[in-house]
Design a protein around this motif. Structure first.
Motif, PDB file in Angstrom:
ATOM      1  N   GLU A   7       0.830  -1.204   0.000  1.00  0.00           N
ATOM      2  CA  GLU A   7       0.000   0.000   0.000  1.00  0.00           C
ATOM      3  C   GLU A   7       0.866   1.256   0.000  1.00  0.00           C
ATOM      4  N   LEU A  11       1.231   4.339  -2.668  1.00  0.00           N
ATOM      5  CA  LEU A  11       1.035   5.732  -2.258  1.00  0.00           C
ATOM      6  C   LEU A  11       2.252   6.591  -2.595  1.00  0.00           C
ATOM      7  N   GLN A  18      -2.495  14.188  -5.687  1.00  0.00           N
ATOM      8  CA  GLN A  18      -3.187  12.894  -5.663  1.00  0.00           C
ATOM      9  C   GLN A  18      -3.333  12.379  -4.229  1.00  0.00           C
ATOM     10  N   LEU A  19      -2.340  12.643  -3.410  1.00  0.00           N
ATOM     11  CA  LEU A  19      -2.409  12.220  -2.005  1.00  0.00           C
ATOM     12  C   LEU A  19      -3.457  13.026  -1.229  1.00  0.00           C
ATOM     13  N   TYR A  20      -3.578  14.326  -1.526  1.00  0.00           N
ATOM     14  CA  TYR A  20      -4.624  15.127  -0.883  1.00  0.00           C
ATOM     15  C   TYR A  20      -6.004  14.595  -1.266  1.00  0.00           C
ATOM     16  N   ALA A  22      -6.713  11.484  -2.156  1.00  0.00           N
ATOM     17  CA  ALA A  22      -6.870  10.212  -1.444  1.00  0.00           C
ATOM     18  C   ALA A  22      -7.206  10.454   0.029  1.00  0.00           C
ATOM     19  N   LEU A  23      -6.588  11.457   0.615  1.00  0.00           N
ATOM     20  CA  LEU A  23      -6.847  11.790   2.019  1.00  0.00           C
ATOM     21  C   LEU A  23      -8.306  12.182   2.210  1.00  0.00           C
ATOM     22  N   SER A  26     -10.629   9.183   1.863  1.00  0.00           N
ATOM     23  CA  SER A  26     -10.486   8.126   2.853  1.00  0.00           C
ATOM     24  C   SER A  26     -10.830   8.581   4.271  1.00  0.00           C
ATOM     25  N   GLY A  44      -8.814  17.682   1.139  1.00  0.00           N
ATOM     26  CA  GLY A  44      -7.643  16.984   1.663  1.00  0.00           C
ATOM     27  C   GLY A  44      -6.616  17.950   2.222  1.00  0.00           C
ATOM     28  N   THR A  99      -1.631   7.123   4.126  1.00  0.00           N
ATOM     29  CA  THR A  99      -1.805   8.283   3.246  1.00  0.00           C
ATOM     30  C   THR A  99      -1.163   9.523   3.864  1.00  0.00           C
ATOM     31  N   THR A 102       2.676   9.233   4.032  1.00  0.00           N
ATOM     32  CA  THR A 102       3.274   9.449   2.712  1.00  0.00           C
ATOM     33  C   THR A 102       3.340  10.938   2.392  1.00  0.00           C
ATOM     34  N   LEU A 103       2.263  11.655   2.679  1.00  0.00           N
ATOM     35  CA  LEU A 103       2.268  13.109   2.468  1.00  0.00           C
ATOM     36  C   LEU A 103       3.351  13.776   3.300  1.00  0.00           C
TER      37      LEU A 103
END
Length: 121
Positions: A7, A11, A18-20, A22-23, A26, A44, A99, A102-103
């Motif tokens: 995972e 990420l 893209q991470l924002y 996903a945040l 989720s 996000g 997530t 990773t950010l």
């Protein structure tokens, strides 16, 4: 590789926007919300901004990242991200730690913790 490492590996391939997204998607607080990508990214960012101070306290003060990075085996980004995810899970209230971790790693933990210049990332 474990499921968490898989995972986190996925990420780590995403960029910050893209991470924002996903945040936002989720976050249990947004479970019933349908976002456009722009709305998700902005939501996000707001979520991350709201969490930043408690995360800074947990990672920088309690976990003492600046000292740890000099003495610990965080030779690769995946190992560091997994360690950060473990450290922050209690701060997140159901938001996936992978997530957020990773950010944090992508944005720079030394910057977050204001580590001295002679500390290496």
């Amino acid at each position: 590789m474990t499921a968490l490492e898989d995972e986190l590996g996925e990420l780590l391939l995403l960029d910050e926007d893209q991470l924002y997204i996903a945040l936002a998607r989720s976050d249990p607080a947004n479970a019933d919300v349908m976002f456009s990508p722009v709305e998700a990214r902005e939501t996000g960012r707001r979520t991350f901004d709201r969490l930043e101070e408690p995360l800074r306290h947990r990672i920088c003060d309690e976990w003492n990242y600046c000292a740890k990075k000099k003495s610990s085996n965080f030779g690769d980004t995946l190992t560091l991200t997994a360690a950060v995810a473990d450290v922050i899970v209690t701060v997140l209230g159901g938001i996936p730690a992978g997530t957020v971790a990773t950010l944090l790693v992508k944005k720079g933990l030394s910057k977050l913790c204001r580590c001295r210049a002679d500390d290496h990332d």
